[in-house]
Write an enzyme that holds these catalytic residues in place. Structure first.
Site, PDB file in Angstrom:
ATOM      1  N   HIS A  69     -28.175 -12.920  -6.178  1.00 65.60           N
ATOM      2  CA  HIS A  69     -27.741 -11.626  -5.630  1.00 65.60           C
ATOM      3  C   HIS A  69     -27.844 -11.678  -4.108  1.00 65.60           C
ATOM      4  CE1 HIS A  69     -27.755  -6.971  -6.204  1.00 65.60           C
ATOM      5  NE2 HIS A  69     -27.203  -7.309  -5.046  1.00 65.60           N
ATOM      6  N   HIS A  95     -26.338   1.634   2.489  1.00 68.50           N
ATOM      7  CA  HIS A  95     -25.142   2.227   1.887  1.00 68.50           C
ATOM      8  C   HIS A  95     -24.441   3.211   2.814  1.00 68.50           C
ATOM      9  CE1 HIS A  95     -25.357   0.175  -1.910  1.00 68.50           C
ATOM     10  NE2 HIS A  95     -26.659   0.294  -1.824  1.00 68.50           N
ATOM     11  N   ASP A 108     -31.130  -9.507  -3.289  1.00 69.29           N
ATOM     12  CA  ASP A 108     -30.336  -8.438  -2.657  1.00 69.29           C
ATOM     13  C   ASP A 108     -30.494  -8.511  -1.142  1.00 69.29           C
ATOM     14  OD1 ASP A 108     -28.589  -6.332  -2.520  1.00 69.29           O
ATOM     15  OD2 ASP A 108     -29.812  -4.931  -3.649  1.00 69.29           O
TER      16      ASP A 108
END
Length: 581
Positions: free
Chosen positions: A139, A325, A365
């Site tokens: 990831h 985000h 991540d």
């Protein structure tokens, strides 16, 4: 016959059968299950390099050439930890691959030799050291190239994910969109001593643009809610994956805009899929994305910022999420979106689901709510915390040894957690024929650790049979060890050796299309394969399928009716004892 005490033997040749070793400063204890160096019939034929030792001409070093069977490199007396066992062995490397695991030496003077040492053989002495397969981080947001060196120095040798650099899309989503960007990233991959592969963008309701990316060399496709992970996009993406034998990774719909977790599950239609950060803090249907852990076609993974649950976990996550985000704390809806993802109940349950073997994979991540250099550390911190809170972990009932003997060690728990960042991501993404374990024929990606530094700071990282990274002292010193000792790239990370020592993973369609020559790539290309048949049952030591229940009001989590809850850790091993910051 002359004898030697067990302690003196371990100090000279490393631990043997029945010896136990503590991993770093954790509470985890391993025990040596077998010793392949005894294939000569017993103790006394061990090989060791150095002044007055046995790997000398006419002794444990034969006259045989490489063409006559001598290996390129032998790693002597290694304590191997892998999903299949914890054993003492010599390891033979040749042509960038693992060719033997057994007893090294000179077959003309020693019995039981299956790894031939010759004049052309290099030696990596592993007496007293642990050797593991290189780690696999599945990831990766490829936000900056420096991620790769950081990961390599932590023991990661394979990275897959997506991105194009510090673009806004890459900050949030793990995909390399479009054939042009895929070509550029595959060309960039030639510069790094790391096995690399890139996922295309999977968010589309029609297949043509997805096939274009697979044909360009993308090894799979990524569905991300920031691009719109609707049931139509999920179904279309999986249709393409089924036709091309590639994997789909998914970050589901946190806001439940286009459907709930049940709708997403229905869109899977029983097809294999890798669910990222399945707990949900990293994203996914709030608050019950974790229900997917109990599905036989779902290959669930965690990302490392929630690993393990500590007193600091909740506080750091909201700020991380706002940045990653592209959210604005001044907008109430953005803040509510962020806070809906951070739930102490599901994070606590995630610890236990890992210990039960219900979550199969650990990943980072990277720079997008995860730390690329901490996959391995946080895996073992989670294992330590679970032993401290839940006690000894019993192996499967088919083991016939008395419980008292089994309880001497944590071998089963160690194998379960190691598999989360080695063999299981390799199986999930169709790379287990090349990487993910220490087995014959696989690429020689190996990590050497001193037990006191296991999982924290490796001694050497071997890529494709060459040393690519090491903890190295002052280059101007008279010996290799004086300070400052820090990670430095070695010869395996330069020039043509770099390209020969690492793989670039691509789709079979891309390989068939001749992208290596068309893009001017110098690394060896390896096609992913055997993906679409992989199910949760194939996840090594991590295939538990509980019936999951998550209360939408209280966020409490139950697995097969058992409430999953634990206290946050106040302190952890593998932290300040090893690092200044």
């Amino acid at each position: 016959m002359a004898t030697i005490g067990r302690r003196a033997y371990a100090e000279m040749f490393g631990p043997t059968v029945g010896d136990r070793v503590r991993l770093a400063d954790t509470n985890l204890i391993i025990e040596v299950e077998d010793d392949y160096t005894l294939r000569a019939g017993g103790y006394g034929e061990e090989v060791k390099f150095g002044g007055g030792k046995t790997i000398r001409d006419g002794m444990a070093q034969s006259q045989r050439s490489r063409a006559e069977g001598a290996v390129d490199t032998v790693m002597t007396n290694a304590l191997i930890i892998d999903h299949w066992g914890i054993v003492k062995a010599d390891i033979g490397l040749k042509d960038s691959r693992i060719v033997a695991i057994g007893k090294a030496g000179n077959p003309d003077t020693q019995p039981g030799v299956d790894i031939i040492i010759g004049p052309g053989t290099e030696v990596i002495s592993c007496e007293g050291s642990i050797v593991t397969a290189g780690g696999f981080d599945s990831h990766i947001h490829f936000i900056c190239p420096q991620l790769i060196e950081e990961a390599l120095s932590s023991g990661i040798t394979t990275m897959t994910g997506g991105g194009t650099g510090p673009a806004t899309g890459t900050f949030a989503t793990t995909c390399t969109p479009g054939s042009w960007h895929i070509e550029r990233m595959l060309q960039a991959a030639d510069a790094f001593a790391m096995n690399l592969g890139f996922m295309g963008k999977g968010n589309a309701s029609l297949p043509a643009a997805l096939h274009e990316q697979i044909n360009a060399g993308a090894l799979g496709l990524k569905l991300h809610e920031d691009w719109g992970t609707t049931p139509a996009a999920i179904d279309n993406c999986l249709n393409v994956a089924e036709l091309t034998d590639t994997q789909v990774a998914i970050h589901t719909d946190t806001l439940n805009e286009s459907g709930f977790v049940e709708d997403t599950l229905a869109a899977f239609k029983g097809r294999s899929i890798h669910t990222f950060h399945t707990e949900g803090a990293g994203g996914g249907h709030a608050p019950d994305i974790m229900k997917l852990v109990g599905e036989p076609n779902v290959l669930p993974s965690s990302t490392n910022p929630t690993r393990p649950y500590t007193v600091n976990t909740l506080d750091e996550h909201v700020d991380m999420l706002m940045v990653c985000h592209h959210l604005d704390a001044a907008i109430a809806e953005d803040l509510a979106f962020a806070e809906s993802r951070i739930r102490k109940e599901t994070i606590a349950a995630e610890d236990i689901l890992h210990d039960l073997g219900a979550i199969s994979i650990m990943s980072s991540d990277s720079q997008a709510m995860g730390r690329v250099g901490e996959v391995i550390i946080r895996t073992w911190q989670t294992a330590h915390k679970m032993k401290a809170q839940r006690g000894w972990l019993a192996p499967p009932p088919e083991r016939s040894e008395p419980v008292e003997k089994l309880q001497r060690n944590d071998n089963y728990r160690v194998k379960r957690y190691l598999a989360k960042y080695t063999i299981n991501p390799a199986l999930t993404h169709g790379m287990a024929h090349e990487v993910g374990s220490i087995e014959l024929g696989k690429w020689a990606d190996l990590v050497v650790w001193r037990p006191a530094f296991f999982g924290v700071k490796p001694s050497l990282i071997v890529k494709g049979g060459s040393i690519a990274m090491a903890a190295m002292g002052d280059p101007n010193a008279s010996i290799p060890t004086p300070q400052p000792v820090h990670y430095r790239p070695m010869f395996g990370a330069f020039g043509g050796a770099l390209a020969r020592g690492s793989l670039t993973f691509v789709s079979q369609a891309g390989l068939n299309a001749g992208i290596g020559a068309r893009y001017g790539l110098s690394k060896t290309l390896s096609a992913v394969k055997n993906i679409r048949g992989i199910r949760k049952e194939h996840m090594v030591h991590n295939h538990y399928l509980p019936k999951m229940e998550i209360d939408a009001q209280t966020y409490s989590v139950r697995a097969d009716g058992e409430l999953l809850t634990c206290e946050p850790a106040v302190s952890l091993p593998m932290t300040q004892r090893y690092f200044l910051f």
